[in-house]
Scaffold this motif. Sequence first.
Motif, PDB file in Angstrom:
ATOM      1  N   ALA A 139       0.828  -1.208   0.000  1.00 45.17           N
ATOM      2  CA  ALA A 139       0.000   0.000   0.000  1.00 45.17           C
ATOM      3  C   ALA A 139       0.860   1.255   0.000  1.00 45.17           C
ATOM      4  O   ALA A 139       0.567   2.230  -0.700  1.00 45.17           O
ATOM      5  CB  ALA A 139      -0.923  -0.005   1.217  1.00 45.17           C
ATOM      6  N   SER A 140       1.936   1.253   0.789  1.00 41.72           N
ATOM      7  CA  SER A 140       2.800   2.436   0.850  1.00 41.72           C
ATOM      8  C   SER A 140       3.501   2.677  -0.479  1.00 41.72           C
ATOM      9  O   SER A 140       3.682   3.836  -0.897  1.00 41.72           O
ATOM     10  CB  SER A 140       3.835   2.276   1.962  1.00 41.72           C
ATOM     11  N   THR A 141       3.891   1.599  -1.177  1.00 40.23           N
ATOM     12  CA  THR A 141       4.546   1.746  -2.478  1.00 40.23           C
ATOM     13  C   THR A 141       3.589   2.341  -3.500  1.00 40.23           C
ATOM     14  O   THR A 141       3.968   3.207  -4.292  1.00 40.23           O
ATOM     15  CB  THR A 141       5.054   0.379  -2.982  1.00 40.23           C
ATOM     16  N   VAL A 142       2.337   1.889  -3.478  1.00 42.35           N
ATOM     17  CA  VAL A 142       1.326   2.438  -4.385  1.00 42.35           C
ATOM     18  C   VAL A 142       1.103   3.923  -4.100  1.00 42.35           C
ATOM     19  O   VAL A 142       1.027   4.746  -5.025  1.00 42.35           O
ATOM     20  CB  VAL A 142      -0.007   1.653  -4.251  1.00 42.35           C
ATOM     21  N   ASP A 143       1.030   4.281  -2.820  1.00 38.47           N
ATOM     22  CA  ASP A 143       0.838   5.684  -2.451  1.00 38.47           C
ATOM     23  C   ASP A 143       1.989   6.549  -2.949  1.00 38.47           C
ATOM     24  O   ASP A 143       1.774   7.644  -3.476  1.00 38.47           O
ATOM     25  CB  ASP A 143       0.710   5.821  -0.932  1.00 38.47           C
ATOM     26  N   ILE A 144       3.208   6.075  -2.779  1.00 36.79           N
ATOM     27  CA  ILE A 144       4.381   6.832  -3.231  1.00 36.79           C
ATOM     28  C   ILE A 144       4.378   6.974  -4.746  1.00 36.79           C
ATOM     29  O   ILE A 144       4.675   8.042  -5.288  1.00 36.79           O
ATOM     30  CB  ILE A 144       5.679   6.154  -2.745  1.00 36.79           C
ATOM     31  N   ALA A 145       4.020   5.883  -5.449  1.00 42.12           N
ATOM     32  CA  ALA A 145       3.988   5.921  -6.912  1.00 42.12           C
ATOM     33  C   ALA A 145       2.930   6.912  -7.418  1.00 42.12           C
ATOM     34  O   ALA A 145       3.177   7.688  -8.348  1.00 42.12           O
ATOM     35  CB  ALA A 145       3.713   4.526  -7.467  1.00 42.12           C
ATOM     36  N   LEU A 146       1.745   6.891  -6.790  1.00 40.51           N
ATOM     37  CA  LEU A 146       0.686   7.833  -7.181  1.00 40.51           C
ATOM     38  C   LEU A 146       1.089   9.273  -6.889  1.00 40.51           C
ATOM     39  O   LEU A 146       0.847  10.174  -7.701  1.00 40.51           O
ATOM     40  CB  LEU A 146      -0.610   7.483  -6.443  1.00 40.51           C
ATOM     41  N   PHE A 147       1.705   9.487  -5.729  1.00 40.21           N
ATOM     42  CA  PHE A 147       2.169  10.829  -5.368  1.00 40.21           C
ATOM     43  C   PHE A 147       3.194  11.333  -6.383  1.00 40.21           C
ATOM     44  O   PHE A 147       3.114  12.472  -6.857  1.00 40.21           O
ATOM     45  CB  PHE A 147       2.772  10.797  -3.963  1.00 40.21           C
ATOM     46  N   ALA A 148       4.166  10.470  -6.734  1.00 44.74           N
ATOM     47  CA  ALA A 148       5.202  10.868  -7.693  1.00 44.74           C
ATOM     48  C   ALA A 148       4.603  11.133  -9.072  1.00 44.74           C
ATOM     49  O   ALA A 148       5.014  12.075  -9.772  1.00 44.74           O
ATOM     50  CB  ALA A 148       6.270   9.775  -7.780  1.00 44.74           C
ATOM     51  N   ALA A 149       3.605  10.330  -9.469  1.00 51.12           N
ATOM     52  CA  ALA A 149       2.975  10.525 -10.780  1.00 51.12           C
ATOM     53  C   ALA A 149       2.238  11.861 -10.838  1.00 51.12           C
ATOM     54  O   ALA A 149       2.352  12.613 -11.814  1.00 51.12           O
ATOM     55  CB  ALA A 149       2.022   9.374 -11.072  1.00 51.12           C
ATOM     56  N   LYS A 150       1.477  12.172  -9.783  1.00 50.60           N
ATOM     57  CA  LYS A 150       0.756  13.454  -9.758  1.00 50.60           C
ATOM     58  C   LYS A 150       1.724  14.625  -9.725  1.00 50.60           C
ATOM     59  O   LYS A 150       1.521  15.627 -10.418  1.00 50.60           O
ATOM     60  CB  LYS A 150      -0.176  13.499  -8.541  1.00 50.60           C
ATOM     61  N   LEU A 151       2.798  14.492  -8.952  1.00 50.88           N
ATOM     62  CA  LEU A 151       3.781  15.577  -8.851  1.00 50.88           C
ATOM     63  C   LEU A 151       4.465  15.811 -10.192  1.00 50.88           C
ATOM     64  O   LEU A 151       4.600  16.954 -10.644  1.00 50.88           O
ATOM     65  CB  LEU A 151       4.808  15.215  -7.782  1.00 50.88           C
ATOM     66  N   THR A 207     -10.794   6.251  -8.870  1.00 53.27           N
ATOM     67  CA  THR A 207     -10.448   4.995  -8.207  1.00 53.27           C
ATOM     68  C   THR A 207      -9.330   4.314  -8.978  1.00 53.27           C
ATOM     69  O   THR A 207      -9.463   3.997 -10.162  1.00 53.27           O
ATOM     70  CB  THR A 207     -11.673   4.063  -8.131  1.00 53.27           C
ATOM     71  N   ILE A 208      -8.190   4.122  -8.310  1.00 57.21           N
ATOM     72  CA  ILE A 208      -7.018   3.470  -8.907  1.00 57.21           C
ATOM     73  C   ILE A 208      -6.552   2.373  -7.957  1.00 57.21           C
ATOM     74  O   ILE A 208      -6.337   2.629  -6.764  1.00 57.21           O
ATOM     75  CB  ILE A 208      -5.870   4.478  -9.161  1.00 57.21           C
ATOM     76  N   ALA A 209      -6.397   1.164  -8.494  1.00 55.35           N
ATOM     77  CA  ALA A 209      -5.944   0.007  -7.706  1.00 55.35           C
ATOM     78  C   ALA A 209      -6.814  -0.201  -6.462  1.00 55.35           C
ATOM     79  O   ALA A 209      -6.330  -0.500  -5.370  1.00 55.35           O
ATOM     80  CB  ALA A 209      -4.472   0.178  -7.298  1.00 55.35           C
ATOM     81  N   GLY A 210      -8.135   0.006  -6.646  1.00 55.10           N
ATOM     82  CA  GLY A 210      -9.066  -0.244  -5.572  1.00 55.10           C
ATOM     83  C   GLY A 210      -9.122   0.815  -4.488  1.00 55.10           C
ATOM     84  O   GLY A 210      -9.715   0.593  -3.437  1.00 55.10           O
ATOM     85  N   ARG A 211      -8.487   1.969  -4.722  1.00 55.65           N
ATOM     86  CA  ARG A 211      -8.515   3.020  -3.709  1.00 55.65           C
ATOM     87  C   ARG A 211      -8.927   4.343  -4.331  1.00 55.65           C
ATOM     88  O   ARG A 211      -8.703   4.571  -5.519  1.00 55.65           O
ATOM     89  CB  ARG A 211      -7.158   3.156  -3.017  1.00 55.65           C
ATOM     90  N   ARG A 212      -9.541   5.182  -3.522  1.00 57.54           N
ATOM     91  CA  ARG A 212     -10.017   6.491  -3.982  1.00 57.54           C
ATOM     92  C   ARG A 212      -8.854   7.482  -3.932  1.00 57.54           C
ATOM     93  O   ARG A 212      -8.302   7.735  -2.863  1.00 57.54           O
ATOM     94  CB  ARG A 212     -11.167   6.969  -3.094  1.00 57.54           C
ATOM     95  N   VAL A 213      -8.495   8.022  -5.098  1.00 55.81           N
ATOM     96  CA  VAL A 213      -7.339   8.911  -5.205  1.00 55.81           C
ATOM     97  C   VAL A 213      -7.816  10.322  -5.524  1.00 55.81           C
ATOM     98  O   VAL A 213      -8.421  10.564  -6.571  1.00 55.81           O
ATOM     99  CB  VAL A 213      -6.369   8.434  -6.316  1.00 55.81           C
ATOM    100  N   PRO A 214      -7.588  11.296  -4.629  1.00 52.95           N
ATOM    101  CA  PRO A 214      -7.957  12.681  -4.931  1.00 52.95           C
ATOM    102  C   PRO A 214      -7.032  13.270  -5.988  1.00 52.95           C
ATOM    103  O   PRO A 214      -5.842  12.979  -6.008  1.00 52.95           O
ATOM    104  CB  PRO A 214      -7.799  13.397  -3.585  1.00 52.95           C
ATOM    105  N   MET A 215      -7.583  14.112  -6.854  1.00 46.65           N
ATOM    106  CA  MET A 215      -6.802  14.719  -7.912  1.00 46.65           C
ATOM    107  C   MET A 215      -6.144  16.023  -7.440  1.00 46.65           C
ATOM    108  O   MET A 215      -6.438  17.115  -7.919  1.00 46.65           O
ATOM    109  CB  MET A 215      -7.681  14.980  -9.142  1.00 46.65           C
TER     110      MET A 215
END
Length: 337
Positions: A3-15, A105-113
Motif C-alpha cells: 500500500a505504501s509503495t502504491v501511495d508513493i507511486a501515485l504521489f510521484a505521478a501526480k507531482l 479509483t485506482i488500484a481499488g482506492r479512492r485517489v484525490p486529484m
Amino acid sequence: MTASTVDIALFAAKLGMIFFVILTLAAYLVFAERKVLAWIQDRKGPNRVGPFGLLQPLADLIKLLTKEDFCPVAADKWLFYLAPAMAAIPAILTFAVIPFGAPVTIAGRRVPMLVADLNVGLLFFLALSSIAVYGVAIGGWASNSKYSLLGGIRGLAQLISYELSMGLSLVPVVMLARSFSLADIVAAQAPIPFIVYQPMAFLIFLISITAECKRIPFDIPEAEGELVAGFHTEYSGMRFGLFFVGEYINIIVLGGLATTFFLGGWHGPFLAPVIWFSLKTLAFAFFFIWMRGTLPRLRYDQLMHLGWKVLTPLALANILVTGWWLALRGDMIPLSR
C-alpha cells in the motif's frame, strides 16, 4: 506492490504531471500572450520558428540558457542568486493543494486529484504568496542598483497592500464552505458556484490577484518607462528567465485558485472535470493577457488608494454582510462530501 509503495507511486505521478503541465503551460502562455497582443495591435506576432511559430518558446529558452550569466560586482551574491528561485518556487508549490479534477479509483482506492489535501490549504496558499514577496524585495535590494531598489520597494509595498484585500476577500468563502480545505471548498460548490453568492468577493479577489501577478494596470514594480525593468534590471540569462517564468506560473496558479474559490473548481456538465478546470483556468489567463493589451498603467498613488481605501474597506464590509446573511438564513449551503 504494498500500500505504501502504491501511495508513493501515485504521489510521484501526480507531482511529475503537475510539474510538466505547469512549466509547459508557462512557456506557451508567453507564446499565447505575444500572439494575442499581436492580434489586438493588428500585427503578426511570432511566426518564424516552427509551424505557426509554435517552437518560439524553445528558441527563447535556448537564448536564455546561452546568454551570459552576469552578476554586478557590488551585489550581495548569495541573495542575488537566491531571489529568482524565491520568485518561482512558491508559485509552483501552491499548486500542490489545488484540486484539478474529481477523485478517481485506482488500484481499488479512492485517489484525490491533488498532490496534498491539506485541511489548511487556503492558509498554505496565503503563506506561500507572502513568501513570494521576498523574491521581489531581495532581487531589488541585492542588485545594488537604485533602479532595482526602487522597483523592489514598489513591489514590496504593492504586494503587501493587495495581500490584505486578497486574504479578506476569501473570508466569506471560508464562511460559506466552513472549511480551509480547497477540496471541501470545491465540494461545497457542487450545487451553485460561490460567485453567485459572492460577486463582490470575486471582484476584489480578481483585482488583488492581478496586482499580485504584477500585471498591467498594476505593473508598477517593473514600469520599464521609468525604471528600465524594475527589480530585475540587473539580471540576465536564465536568472532573468526564472523571474519571467515565475510570473507566468503565478498567472496559471492564481487563475486555478480563482476557479477553485469562486467558479466551482472542476464541477461542470458534459465535459470531464479536468477539462472544466483547465478551461476555467485558461479563461483567467486570457483575461490577464487581454487587460495587458487594453488598460494603461496606474500611477503609484492611485494603486495605493485603490488597495487601502477601496478594496480593503469593501472586503471588510462584505465579511460583515455575509456574516449577517448567514446568521439570518441559517445553514443554507450543505457541504457535499
